[in-house]
Design an enzyme around this catalytic site. Structure first.
Site, PDB file in Angstrom:
ATOM      1  N   GLN A   1      -7.808   0.034   4.181  1.00 28.12           N
ATOM      2  CA  GLN A   1      -8.639  -0.453   5.287  1.00 28.12           C
ATOM      3  C   GLN A   1     -10.072  -0.756   4.860  1.00 28.12           C
ATOM      4  O   GLN A   1     -10.839  -1.333   5.630  1.00 28.12           O
ATOM      5  CB  GLN A   1      -8.663   0.577   6.427  1.00 28.12           C
ATOM      6  CG  GLN A   1      -7.368   0.687   7.210  1.00 28.12           C
ATOM      7  CD  GLN A   1      -7.060  -0.556   8.038  1.00 28.12           C
ATOM      8  OE1 GLN A   1      -7.906  -1.401   8.263  1.00 28.12           O
ATOM      9  NE2 GLN A   1      -5.812  -0.662   8.470  1.00 28.12           N
TER      10      GLN A   1
ATOM     11  N   CYS B   1       2.509   1.577  11.177  1.00 32.09           N
ATOM     12  CA  CYS B   1       3.605   2.284  10.518  1.00 32.09           C
ATOM     13  C   CYS B   1       4.225   3.359  11.401  1.00 32.09           C
ATOM     14  O   CYS B   1       5.304   3.858  11.121  1.00 32.09           O
ATOM     15  CB  CYS B   1       3.117   2.918   9.213  1.00 32.09           C
ATOM     16  SG  CYS B   1       2.490   1.711   8.030  1.00 32.09           S
TER      17      CYS B   1
ATOM     18  N   SER C   1      -4.160  -3.337  -0.496  1.00 31.44           N
ATOM     19  CA  SER C   1      -3.004  -4.093  -0.014  1.00 31.44           C
ATOM     20  C   SER C   1      -3.417  -5.503   0.372  1.00 31.44           C
ATOM     21  O   SER C   1      -4.548  -5.725   0.817  1.00 31.44           O
ATOM     22  CB  SER C   1      -2.389  -3.372   1.192  1.00 31.44           C
ATOM     23  OG  SER C   1      -1.265  -4.058   1.683  1.00 31.44           O
ATOM     24  N   GLY C   2      -2.489  -6.449   0.249  1.00 32.09           N
ATOM     25  CA  GLY C   2      -2.802  -7.858   0.492  1.00 32.09           C
ATOM     26  C   GLY C   2      -2.943  -8.252   1.946  1.00 32.09           C
ATOM     27  O   GLY C   2      -3.815  -9.046   2.304  1.00 32.09           O
ATOM     28  N   HIS C   3      -2.108  -7.696   2.799  1.00 33.28           N
ATOM     29  CA  HIS C   3      -2.034  -8.237   4.160  1.00 33.28           C
ATOM     30  C   HIS C   3      -3.128  -7.755   5.099  1.00 33.28           C
ATOM     31  O   HIS C   3      -3.181  -8.168   6.261  1.00 33.28           O
ATOM     32  CB  HIS C   3      -0.651  -7.960   4.771  1.00 33.28           C
ATOM     33  CG  HIS C   3      -0.408  -6.544   5.161  1.00 33.28           C
ATOM     34  ND1 HIS C   3      -0.379  -6.133   6.481  1.00 33.28           N
ATOM     35  CD2 HIS C   3      -0.165  -5.441   4.429  1.00 33.28           C
ATOM     36  CE1 HIS C   3      -0.125  -4.838   6.533  1.00 33.28           C
ATOM     37  NE2 HIS C   3       0.000  -4.395   5.292  1.00 33.28           N
TER      38      HIS C   3
ATOM     39  N   GLY D   1       0.792  -1.218   0.000  1.00 28.04           N
ATOM     40  CA  GLY D   1       0.000   0.000   0.000  1.00 28.04           C
ATOM     41  C   GLY D   1       0.821   1.263   0.000  1.00 28.04           C
ATOM     42  O   GLY D   1       0.454   2.261  -0.636  1.00 28.04           O
ATOM     43  N   THR D   2       1.943   1.244   0.710  1.00 27.87           N
ATOM     44  CA  THR D   2       2.779   2.445   0.802  1.00 27.87           C
ATOM     45  C   THR D   2       3.329   2.843  -0.560  1.00 27.87           C
ATOM     46  O   THR D   2       3.276   4.018  -0.945  1.00 27.87           O
ATOM     47  CB  THR D   2       3.927   2.232   1.800  1.00 27.87           C
ATOM     48  OG1 THR D   2       3.372   2.055   3.108  1.00 27.87           O
ATOM     49  CG2 THR D   2       4.874   3.426   1.826  1.00 27.87           C
TER      50      THR D   2
ATOM     51  N   THR E   1      11.029  -7.382 -10.974  1.00 25.04           N
ATOM     52  CA  THR E   1      10.498  -8.724 -11.148  1.00 25.04           C
ATOM     53  C   THR E   1       9.282  -8.924 -10.247  1.00 25.04           C
ATOM     54  O   THR E   1       9.333  -8.626  -9.053  1.00 25.04           O
ATOM     55  CB  THR E   1      11.575  -9.777 -10.783  1.00 25.04           C
ATOM     56  OG1 THR E   1      12.706  -9.576 -11.630  1.00 25.04           O
ATOM     57  CG2 THR E   1      11.052 -11.191 -10.974  1.00 25.04           C
TER      58      THR E   1
ATOM     59  N   ASN F   1      -7.749   4.426   9.171  1.00 27.06           N
ATOM     60  CA  ASN F   1      -7.164   3.244   9.797  1.00 27.06           C
ATOM     61  C   ASN F   1      -7.108   3.290  11.322  1.00 27.06           C
ATOM     62  O   ASN F   1      -6.893   2.277  11.964  1.00 27.06           O
ATOM     63  CB  ASN F   1      -5.749   3.014   9.243  1.00 27.06           C
ATOM     64  CG  ASN F   1      -4.879   4.247   9.345  1.00 27.06           C
ATOM     65  OD1 ASN F   1      -5.181   5.272   8.732  1.00 27.06           O
ATOM     66  ND2 ASN F   1      -3.818   4.172  10.115  1.00 27.06           N
TER      67      ASN F   1
END
Length: 391
Positions: A181, A327, A201-203, A73-74, A239, A153
């Site tokens: 979020q 963060c 974002s994935g996490h 996300g960042t 990559t 968030n």
């Protein structure tokens, strides 16, 4: 330590078993570089394409090629703010955002200010809602980008994104939203909400860390941020992390598939937690919007209690919570979000964020409430205000 309960899902979630199963073959069976032209590369590329399709479908993007994978996300927020600003500077160098954005947006804006751009940071009200009248007032002829997060968030307040995006387009301005979020918590439809660029974002959705994406509507100009390769259709060098992308795609698919049942469960968890907490702990304040908020976050201030001390005592009881964004959690300071909401000093310095995951049980919540009762009573026994007769 005995029992452990995790109530910090807004910081990160565990990787679900379905997501892990999707990722595992990418580590040793389908290990080619997705940018290679041989069969190994084509097999890896097929996995990346499938993930891209899944994410596009999850947010109702027009085409899968509007999804660009990033390291999280960042990076996606930085790319959105800087890339959109640079690519559209011929129109102007003015950006509008809010005072409660994630630091990935705020710090990117600060860097642009150092380069001669102008940024207007609009305020929020006491519930954490962005003041739309302030956005209207801030719009200028040279405004090129408006960036407002979908969900905060720290307090979970849901912003009026569709209204703000429409307003931006009425003035010919590009609209970006940080939806990190929001994904899995509310319905995200980039067409209906008129979103030009969006970060996810994935996490945060039971996927892996280190992967995210930026949705950019076709036709929107954006300059590259990461150079050095022709990956992502020449827009983002590097990559591709195929295992993480595979997991991210599956997590996005599940987030939409199970959103209704998950949110129903999480809402019940939060309401049960708040009901019990209010009955057993006096002098607390719930921060954020009373109704327009996601189910997974409860930001609570405990009067006459130091938040860092409470955090440590709860950790000793095996309860994982936070004082705000992961963060910035290594920095002991006042919450800039609560400060912007004009939360009183006493409540500002005693705020804890409880964020709920889909695996929490009522038994877990009972344990957490008892741990809070014990910890708060211990800390208040040392408080000068308590000794002066506040309780």
């Amino acid at each position: 330590m005995g029992r452990k309960v995790y109530l910090d899902s807004a910081a990160t979630t565990y990787v679900s078993s379905e997501v892990m199963a999707e990722m595992l073959p990418c580590f040793n069976a389908i290990y080619g570089n997705s940018n290679s032209v041989h069969s190994y590369g084509r097999d890896a590329l097929a996995i990346v394409d499938r993930a891209r399709d899944r994410i596009a479908h999850a947010i109702n993007a027009e085409k899968a090629n509007e999804i660009y994978f990033t390291s999280g996300g960042t990076e996606a927020d930085n790319w959105a703010i800087k890339g959109l600003a640079y690519a559209n500077k011929d129109k102007g160098k003015h950006i509008i955002t809010s005072v409660i954005e994630h630091h990935a947006v705020l710090d990117a804006c600060k860097e642009l200010e150092n380069e001669g751009y102008e940024v207007t940071y609009v305020p929020v009200d006491k519930t954490g809602l962005v003041n739309i009248a302030e956005i209207i007032h801030a719009i200028r002829k040279d405004t090129t980008v408006i960036s407002i997060m979908a969900v905060n968030n720290e307090v979970g307040t849901i912003q009026n994104i569709k209204t703000i995006a429409k307003l931006a387009h009425d003035y010919g301005i590009i609209f970006h939203t940080d939806a990190v979020q929001a994904m899995g918590a509310i319905k995200l439809d980039v067409k209906d909400m008129e979103i030009d660029a969006m970060t996810i974002s994935g996490h945060k959705i039971y996927g892996p860390k280190g992967v995210g994406c930026l949705y950019v509507k076709n036709g929107i100009k954006i300059q590259n941020l990461v150079v050095g390769g022709s990956q992502e259709r020449g827009k983002r060098g590097g990559t591709l992390n195929v295992p993480a992308i595979a997991g991210f795609g599956k997590a996005a698919e599940i987030a939409v598939r199970d959103m209704s049942i998950n949110q129903q469960k999480i809402r019940a968890e939060r309401e049960y937690f708040l009901k019990n907490l209010k009955e057993k702990v006096p002098y607390i304040q719930i921060n954020g919007h009373p109704f327009q908020k996601i189910n997974g976050i409860a930001n609570i201030s405990f009067e006459m209690v130091d938040k860092e001390s409470l955090l440590m005592l709860l950790d000793m009881e095996g309860v994982a919570v936070s004082t705000g964004s992961a963060c910035t959690s290594n920095v002991v300071e006042e919450s800039y979000v609560l400060k912007a909401m004009n939360v009183e000093s006493e409540f500002l310095n005693s705020a804890i964020r409880f964020s709920f995951g889909k695996n929490i049980s009522k038994s877990d919540i009972d344990y957490v409430v008892e741990a809070i009762v014990k910890s708060v009573e211990k800390l208040r026994s040392f408080s000068a205000l308590t000794k002066a007769g506040r309780r």
